[in-house]
Enzyme design. Structure first.
Site, mmCIF file in Angstrom:
data_model
loop_
_atom_site.group_PDB
_atom_site.id
_atom_site.type_symbol
_atom_site.label_atom_id
_atom_site.label_comp_id
_atom_site.label_asym_id
_atom_site.label_seq_id
_atom_site.Cartn_x
_atom_site.Cartn_y
_atom_site.Cartn_z
ATOM 1 N N ARG A 1 -88.093 47.568 96.809
ATOM 2 C CA ARG A 1 -88.537 47.768 95.422
ATOM 3 C C ARG A 1 -90.040 47.969 95.294
ATOM 4 N NH1 ARG A 1 -84.228 44.416 95.423
ATOM 5 N NH2 ARG A 1 -82.577 44.915 93.941
ATOM 6 N N HIS B 1 -85.290 51.704 96.547
ATOM 7 C CA HIS B 1 -84.819 52.613 97.601
ATOM 8 C C HIS B 1 -85.098 54.086 97.288
ATOM 9 C CE1 HIS B 1 -83.285 49.126 99.464
ATOM 10 N NE2 HIS B 1 -82.069 49.105 98.976
ATOM 11 N N HIS C 1 -79.634 51.319 105.902
ATOM 12 C CA HIS C 1 -78.959 50.372 105.021
ATOM 13 C C HIS C 1 -77.501 50.136 105.425
ATOM 14 C CE1 HIS C 1 -78.229 48.245 101.227
ATOM 15 N NE2 HIS C 1 -79.514 48.324 100.980
ATOM 16 N N ASP D 1 -81.506 37.564 99.561
ATOM 17 C CA ASP D 1 -81.887 38.964 99.345
ATOM 18 C C ASP D 1 -83.411 39.011 99.381
ATOM 19 O OD1 ASP D 1 -81.966 41.613 98.773
ATOM 20 O OD2 ASP D 1 -81.109 41.478 96.764
ATOM 21 N N GLU E 1 -82.508 45.039 107.081
ATOM 22 C CA GLU E 1 -83.276 46.273 106.932
ATOM 23 C C GLU E 1 -84.699 46.058 107.449
ATOM 24 O OE1 GLU E 1 -82.676 47.279 102.615
ATOM 25 O OE2 GLU E 1 -81.200 45.693 102.878
HETATM 26 C C1 BGC Z 1 -81.549 45.091 98.268
HETATM 27 C C2 BGC Z 1 -80.638 44.531 97.220
HETATM 28 C C3 BGC Z 1 -79.919 45.661 96.549
HETATM 29 C C4 BGC Z 1 -79.167 46.444 97.579
HETATM 30 C C5 BGC Z 1 -78.490 47.623 96.966
HETATM 31 C C6 BGC Z 1 -80.729 45.877 99.237
HETATM 32 O O1 BGC Z 1 -81.559 46.469 100.178
HETATM 33 O O2 BGC Z 1 -82.245 44.068 98.943
HETATM 34 O O3 BGC Z 1 -81.382 43.801 96.255
HETATM 35 O O4 BGC Z 1 -79.049 45.196 95.571
HETATM 36 O O5 BGC Z 1 -80.054 46.896 98.567
HETATM 37 O O6 BGC Z 1 -77.351 47.920 97.622
#
Ligand code: BGC
Length: 382
Positions: free
Chosen positions: A111, A136, A210, A282, A348
């Site tokens: 983010r 992303h 991802h 997260d 990630e």
């Molecule tokens: C993030 C999560 C997000 C997800 C989306 C992850 O990389 O850390 O917060 O909801 O991606 O699929």
């Protein structure tokens, strides 16, 4: 450094792509050239292909759409393969509703607060797609584009080069970004990712992958029994919008302490304020090794039931560990079962979230003349 796309047609011809263009069942031979088959078509008629690779016991299937890892098969302690990555068996679901299953993420993994940053005195507004934040890469990130794919064999390695050029201003980011990502399967079955990018204007970049892992096999239930270790004494706490506060907090004595292997689910229900924000884990761990020249071991994930073990080595300073908290039972996965919370987890490798607004975090700025280069290696055993 050659980021210019060599002719993909030539690469495809060299790969001997004649069969399997209509079916989804083409198989690669171990250590042999990647095999291409048609996976589906986008609404505008663009064909999306799936490339199958195999080496050292690892089988990888990759889509030209988003560079998506559609399937990753590795053996258990008895040699039985299972697909350990969450995903779909059809293109429409990837286009309509994928939470980034298996995808390449750019221009900025994670983010950026309110999708805003200032670079060299100029303010930029990015595409905002996650509440108030840019996540992303924005609404049409690298996961939603068709990449040019070029297969290769190199000694005992097999792999794919993937190319995508993001035009100046795309999703609000400055500069034309030429991106090359290389997926390599080694003869030991390691899956290596090399990321490269260049720009023609100062910009920010933070590329990652991802994949949602479940080492017991996708559609086998949750990952809470998986044992995870992360070589990090600090992490970056977040606010309610999942934007780092800027603090580098110690993990000692918190649910974020994975310095010794522990079950992912062990502390996930601890009433820690940070666990409430992301509905679980997260967060970005600040890896003790920091930025390294060569990939260094930073995390190990093990499924006790199958014995499957994955070690991650990277050159990156950060690791976002996301425990699949937002999977809510609304998607049907590759194996035909519904995905629920915690059915997969992401690890990630990256620079830290919101770095463009946090001058004390490792810089994500890329300038003309520089080449962005990072590497992450996934090694498997059982
Ligand atoms: C993030 C999560 C997000 C997800 C989306 C992850 O990389 O850390 O917060 O909801 O991606 O699929």
């Amino acid at each position: 450094m050659e980021l210019s796309r060599r002719t993909v047609i030539a690469g495809a011809a060299a790969a001997g792509i004649t069969a399997g263009l209509t079916g989804g069942t083409a198989h690669a031979t171990a250590g042999g050239r990647p095999v291409k088959s048609l996976f589906g078509k986008l609404a505008d008629g663009t064909k999306v292909y799936r490339w199958s690779l195999e080496n050292g016991g690892t089988r990888l299937k990759v889509l030209s759409y988003g560079g998506i890892v559609q399937s990753l098969e590795i053996p258990d302690r008895r040699g039985r393969h299972a697909n350990v990555s969450l995903g779909f068996d059809n293109l429409d679901d990837y286009v309509a509703s994928s939470p980034y299953f298996g995808a390449l993420i750019g221009r900025y993994g994670n983010r950026i607060g309110q999708g805003r940053f200032t670079l060299d005195g100029t303010a930029y507004q990015l595409s905002v797609n996650d509440g108030e934040q840019s996540l992303h890469g924005g609404a049409q990130g690298f996961d939603k584009h068709v990449w040019d794919v070029e297969p290769f064999t190199d000694g005992s390695d097999v792999g794919l080069h993937l190319y995508y050029t993001s035009v100046d201003g795309e999703m609000g980011y400055p500069g034309t970004l030429r991106t090359k990502v290389t997926y390599t399967l080694t003869r030991h079955g390691d899956w290596r990712i090399d990321y490269e990018a260049t720009t023609d204007k100062p910009t920010v970049v933070n590329l990652t992958s991802h994949v949602y892992f479940n080492l017991a096999g996708e559609s086998s239930g949750t990952i809470y029994d998986h044992e995870l270790s992360i070589d990090a004494s600090r992490y970056t706490p977040v606010d309610a919008g999942l934007i780092p506060t800027g603090e580098l907090a110690r993990v000692a004595g918190t649910p974020f302490d994975f310095r010794r292997a522990k079950a992912v689910g062990r502390d996930i229900r601890v009433a820690h304020p940070q666990l409430l924000y992301g509905k679980g884990l997260d967060h970005n761990w600040a890896l003790d090794k920091g930025i390294t020249r060569r990939p260094e071991s930073v995390a190990t994930l093990r499924d006790p039931s199958s014995g499957r073990t994955m070690r991650i080595a990277t050159t990156e300073p950060g690791l976002q560990f996301y425990s699949g908290n937002f999977l809510d039972g609304s998607l049907v996965g590759t194996g035909g079962t519904v995905y629920r919370q915690g059915d997969g987890l992401c690890l990630e490798t990256q620079h830290f979230p919101d770095s463009p607004n946090k001058p004390h975090f490792p810089s994500t700025v890329l300038r003309p003349g520089q080449t962005y280069r990072t590497t992450t290696v996934h090694s498997f055993s059982a």
